[in-house]
Design a protein around this motif. Structure first.
Motif, PDB file in Angstrom:
ATOM      1  N   ALA A 189      27.767  10.560  18.768  1.00  0.00           N
ATOM      2  CA  ALA A 189      28.095   9.483  19.691  1.00  0.00           C
ATOM      3  C   ALA A 189      29.357   8.758  19.241  1.00  0.00           C
ATOM      4  CB  ALA A 189      26.929   8.498  19.781  1.00  0.00           C
ATOM      5  N   GLU A 190      30.186   8.388  20.200  1.00  0.00           N
ATOM      6  CA  GLU A 190      31.399   7.641  19.881  1.00  0.00           C
ATOM      7  C   GLU A 190      31.073   6.172  19.691  1.00  0.00           C
ATOM      8  OE1 GLU A 190      34.077   8.508  23.117  1.00  0.00           O
ATOM      9  OE2 GLU A 190      35.079  10.039  21.923  1.00  0.00           O
TER      10      GLU A 190
ATOM     11  N   PRO B 145      50.515  -9.897  12.070  1.00  0.00           N
ATOM     12  CA  PRO B 145      51.152 -10.241  13.337  1.00  0.00           C
ATOM     13  C   PRO B 145      50.668  -9.322  14.472  1.00  0.00           C
ATOM     14  CG  PRO B 145      52.778 -10.016  11.573  1.00  0.00           C
ATOM     15  CD  PRO B 145      51.499  -9.445  11.072  1.00  0.00           C
ATOM     16  N   ASN B 146      50.708  -9.858  15.676  1.00  0.00           N
ATOM     17  CA  ASN B 146      50.180  -9.079  16.798  1.00  0.00           C
ATOM     18  C   ASN B 146      51.129  -7.971  17.264  1.00  0.00           C
ATOM     19  OD1 ASN B 146      52.122 -10.567  18.081  1.00  0.00           O
ATOM     20  ND2 ASN B 146      50.692 -11.905  19.155  1.00  0.00           N
ATOM     21  N   ASP B 147      52.320  -7.884  16.667  1.00  0.00           N
ATOM     22  CA  ASP B 147      53.241  -6.818  17.041  1.00  0.00           C
ATOM     23  C   ASP B 147      53.437  -5.801  15.912  1.00  0.00           C
ATOM     24  OD1 ASP B 147      54.601  -8.452  15.296  1.00  0.00           O
ATOM     25  OD2 ASP B 147      56.458  -8.526  16.460  1.00  0.00           O
ATOM     26  N   LEU B 148      52.490  -5.770  14.988  1.00  0.00           N
ATOM     27  CA  LEU B 148      52.597  -4.803  13.900  1.00  0.00           C
ATOM     28  C   LEU B 148      52.363  -3.381  14.416  1.00  0.00           C
ATOM     29  CD1 LEU B 148      49.458  -3.850  13.252  1.00  0.00           C
ATOM     30  CD2 LEU B 148      49.386  -5.985  11.993  1.00  0.00           C
ATOM     31  N   THR B 149      52.739  -2.398  13.631  1.00  0.00           N
ATOM     32  CA  THR B 149      52.521  -0.990  13.975  1.00  0.00           C
ATOM     33  C   THR B 149      51.213  -0.542  13.344  1.00  0.00           C
ATOM     34  OG1 THR B 149      54.891  -0.530  14.076  1.00  0.00           O
ATOM     35  CG2 THR B 149      53.420   1.354  13.794  1.00  0.00           C
ATOM     36  N   LEU B 150      50.291  -0.054  14.171  1.00  0.00           N
ATOM     37  CA  LEU B 150      48.961   0.313  13.693  1.00  0.00           C
ATOM     38  C   LEU B 150      48.672   1.778  14.003  1.00  0.00           C
ATOM     39  CD1 LEU B 150      46.288  -0.733  12.440  1.00  0.00           C
ATOM     40  CD2 LEU B 150      45.521  -1.261  14.762  1.00  0.00           C
ATOM     41  N   THR B 151      48.158   2.489  13.012  1.00  0.00           N
ATOM     42  CA  THR B 151      47.773   3.889  13.229  1.00  0.00           C
ATOM     43  C   THR B 151      46.312   4.092  12.844  1.00  0.00           C
ATOM     44  OG1 THR B 151      48.482   4.587  11.012  1.00  0.00           O
ATOM     45  CG2 THR B 151      50.096   4.754  12.801  1.00  0.00           C
ATOM     46  N   LEU B 152      45.662   4.985  13.558  1.00  0.00           N
ATOM     47  CA  LEU B 152      44.288   5.385  13.277  1.00  0.00           C
ATOM     48  C   LEU B 152      44.314   6.869  12.942  1.00  0.00           C
ATOM     49  CD1 LEU B 152      41.176   4.888  13.349  1.00  0.00           C
ATOM     50  CD2 LEU B 152      41.266   5.511  15.768  1.00  0.00           C
ATOM     51  N   ASP B 153      44.048   7.184  11.671  1.00  0.00           N
ATOM     52  CA  ASP B 153      44.126   8.573  11.207  1.00  0.00           C
ATOM     53  C   ASP B 153      45.500   9.175  11.509  1.00  0.00           C
ATOM     54  OD1 ASP B 153      41.463   8.363  10.397  1.00  0.00           O
ATOM     55  OD2 ASP B 153      40.720   9.082  12.324  1.00  0.00           O
ATOM     56  N   GLY B 154      46.542   8.339  11.372  1.00  0.00           N
ATOM     57  CA  GLY B 154      47.909   8.801  11.591  1.00  0.00           C
ATOM     58  C   GLY B 154      48.373   8.773  13.029  1.00  0.00           C
ATOM     59  N   ARG B 155      47.483   8.387  13.945  1.00  0.00           N
ATOM     60  CA  ARG B 155      47.830   8.355  15.382  1.00  0.00           C
ATOM     61  C   ARG B 155      48.043   6.906  15.814  1.00  0.00           C
ATOM     62  NH1 ARG B 155      44.285   7.626  19.568  1.00  0.00           N
ATOM     63  NH2 ARG B 155      42.548   7.944  18.114  1.00  0.00           N
ATOM     64  N   PRO B 156      49.186   6.581  16.450  1.00  0.00           N
ATOM     65  CA  PRO B 156      49.435   5.195  16.872  1.00  0.00           C
ATOM     66  C   PRO B 156      48.390   4.710  17.877  1.00  0.00           C
ATOM     67  CG  PRO B 156      51.441   6.516  16.988  1.00  0.00           C
ATOM     68  CD  PRO B 156      50.305   7.470  16.776  1.00  0.00           C
TER      69      PRO B 156
ATOM     70  N   VAL C 140      39.299   0.817  20.955  1.00  0.00           N
ATOM     71  CA  VAL C 140      39.481   2.263  21.041  1.00  0.00           C
ATOM     72  C   VAL C 140      38.144   2.911  20.722  1.00  0.00           C
ATOM     73  CG1 VAL C 140      41.932   2.286  20.451  1.00  0.00           C
ATOM     74  CG2 VAL C 140      40.223   2.424  18.631  1.00  0.00           C
ATOM     75  N   LYS C 141      37.967   4.129  21.200  1.00  0.00           N
ATOM     76  CA  LYS C 141      36.758   4.901  20.902  1.00  0.00           C
ATOM     77  C   LYS C 141      37.029   5.779  19.689  1.00  0.00           C
ATOM     78  CE  LYS C 141      34.089   3.742  24.468  1.00  0.00           C
ATOM     79  NZ  LYS C 141      32.733   3.176  24.328  1.00  0.00           N
ATOM     80  N   VAL C 142      36.069   5.838  18.774  1.00  0.00           N
ATOM     81  CA  VAL C 142      36.217   6.691  17.599  1.00  0.00           C
ATOM     82  C   VAL C 142      34.967   7.552  17.438  1.00  0.00           C
ATOM     83  CG1 VAL C 142      37.788   5.155  16.360  1.00  0.00           C
ATOM     84  CG2 VAL C 142      35.331   4.864  16.084  1.00  0.00           C
ATOM     85  N   LYS C 143      35.163   8.764  16.965  1.00  0.00           N
ATOM     86  CA  LYS C 143      34.035   9.658  16.718  1.00  0.00           C
ATOM     87  C   LYS C 143      33.341   9.278  15.415  1.00  0.00           C
ATOM     88  CE  LYS C 143      36.113  13.596  19.156  1.00  0.00           C
ATOM     89  NZ  LYS C 143      36.589  15.001  19.037  1.00  0.00           N
ATOM     90  N   ALA C 144      32.107   9.754  15.259  1.00  0.00           N
ATOM     91  CA  ALA C 144      31.355   9.478  14.037  1.00  0.00           C
ATOM     92  C   ALA C 144      32.095  10.027  12.824  1.00  0.00           C
ATOM     93  CB  ALA C 144      29.962  10.097  14.138  1.00  0.00           C
ATOM     94  N   GLY C 145      32.053   9.270  11.727  1.00  0.00           N
ATOM     95  CA  GLY C 145      32.711   9.694  10.496  1.00  0.00           C
ATOM     96  C   GLY C 145      33.660   8.633   9.972  1.00  0.00           C
ATOM     97  N   GLN C 146      34.402   8.974   8.931  1.00  0.00           N
ATOM     98  CA  GLN C 146      35.343   8.041   8.311  1.00  0.00           C
ATOM     99  C   GLN C 146      36.696   8.098   8.999  1.00  0.00           C
ATOM    100  OE1 GLN C 146      35.768   8.452   4.049  1.00  0.00           O
ATOM    101  NE2 GLN C 146      34.173   6.935   3.700  1.00  0.00           N
TER     102      GLN C 146
ATOM    103  N   GLY D 104      27.192   5.464  17.214  1.00  0.00           N
ATOM    104  CA  GLY D 104      27.620   4.683  18.359  1.00  0.00           C
ATOM    105  C   GLY D 104      27.669   3.192  18.123  1.00  0.00           C
ATOM    106  N   ASP D 105      27.392   2.734  16.882  1.00  0.00           N
ATOM    107  CA  ASP D 105      27.418   1.303  16.583  1.00  0.00           C
ATOM    108  C   ASP D 105      28.846   0.762  16.685  1.00  0.00           C
ATOM    109  OD1 ASP D 105      24.727   1.436  16.057  1.00  0.00           O
ATOM    110  OD2 ASP D 105      24.982   1.688  13.892  1.00  0.00           O
ATOM    111  N   PRO D 106      29.032  -0.415  17.297  1.00  0.00           N
ATOM    112  CA  PRO D 106      30.380  -0.990  17.424  1.00  0.00           C
ATOM    113  C   PRO D 106      30.930  -1.437  16.074  1.00  0.00           C
ATOM    114  CG  PRO D 106      28.738  -2.559  18.195  1.00  0.00           C
ATOM    115  CD  PRO D 106      28.014  -1.274  17.931  1.00  0.00           C
ATOM    116  N   LEU D 107      32.247  -1.386  15.940  1.00  0.00           N
ATOM    117  CA  LEU D 107      32.927  -1.809  14.717  1.00  0.00           C
ATOM    118  C   LEU D 107      33.988  -2.845  15.066  1.00  0.00           C
ATOM    119  CD1 LEU D 107      33.608   1.751  13.263  1.00  0.00           C
ATOM    120  CD2 LEU D 107      31.955   0.137  12.340  1.00  0.00           C
ATOM    121  N   THR D 108      34.173  -3.818  14.186  1.00  0.00           N
ATOM    122  CA  THR D 108      35.226  -4.820  14.355  1.00  0.00           C
ATOM    123  C   THR D 108      36.029  -4.898  13.071  1.00  0.00           C
ATOM    124  OG1 THR D 108      33.868  -6.130  15.886  1.00  0.00           O
ATOM    125  CG2 THR D 108      35.747  -7.235  14.860  1.00  0.00           C
ATOM    126  N   VAL D 109      37.355  -4.804  13.189  1.00  0.00           N
ATOM    127  CA  VAL D 109      38.227  -4.811  12.016  1.00  0.00           C
ATOM    128  C   VAL D 109      39.371  -5.790  12.233  1.00  0.00           C
ATOM    129  CG1 VAL D 109      39.763  -3.439  10.564  1.00  0.00           C
ATOM    130  CG2 VAL D 109      37.685  -2.410  11.474  1.00  0.00           C
TER     131      VAL D 109
END
Length: 203
Positions: free
Chosen positions: A33-34, A43-54, A61-67, A89-94
């Protein structure tokens, strides 16, 4: 009677197969489950990547199970990387809050005092959280600094793991001939195993 038994067995077999398929399908779906990942950045205009993807610096965003690894960067600020684990499927906040370490960052802080204060508050929370984990991992910290006969015990960032904020080295300064022996006796007398500690000896 004889004709009914084979039918009954056949029907039972079909029911069992259907149940196995349904339960197995549920477990597979549940395990994959995602999860919904909500990110807040300063800052709210920083550059953010998730697993190398902007991805957007703020939002969901939706993320698959795992790290997964989040990395935030901006000119004039110290970069920050955080690993999160999504499961079931538990929600995450970062919160990806960066801290100024250059001219561009300091100018941003002057122009955005409210966000800068919020980032400082988060820095304090992170520090307290890390301290609690350090005290749980290294009970000896509660007794430092300590001055004993011929030695002084303090601590510093880990020599063996310099990039790990949750690892420390016990620093013992020896200033007498038997200072090292006295320090080891002090540690053992308080229930600490010197072999389990990353000790830096100095003079």
């Amino acid at each position: 009677m004889d004709e009914q038994n084979p039918r009954l067995w056949l029907l039972s077999g079909v029911v069992v197969v259907v149940l196995v398929v349904l339960v197995g399908g549920y477990l597979v779906f549940r395990g994959g489950a995602e999860s919904k990942l909500t990110v807040q950045s300063i800052p709210n205009d920083l550059t953010l990547t998730l697993d190398g993807r902007p991805i957007p610096a703020n939002g969901e965003v939706k993320v698959k199970a795992g790290q997964h690894t989040l990395t935030a960067e901006r000119e004039g600020f110290q970069s920050y990387t955080q690993t999160v684990t999504a499961k079931g499927g538990d929600p995450l906040t970062v919160k990806m809050y960066l801290y100024a370490n250059g001219p561009a960052g300091r100018i941003w802080v002057q122009n955005n005092p409210d966000q800068a204060l919020e980032a400082e508050a988060e820095a304090g929370r992170r520090f307290d959280e890390i301290q609690r984990r350090l005290w749980a991992k290294y009970p000896v910290l509660r007794e430092l600094p300590y001055v004993g006969p011929g030695f002084k015990a303090t601590y510093q960032a880990s020599k063996s793991e310099p990039n790990n904020p949750e690892a420390i080295s016990l620093k013992i300064r020896v200033f007498s001939a038997d200072g090292r022996t006295k320090a080891l006796q002090w540690l053992q007398g308080h229930g600490y195993d010197p072999a389990s500690l990353d000790i830096i000896w100095t003079r």
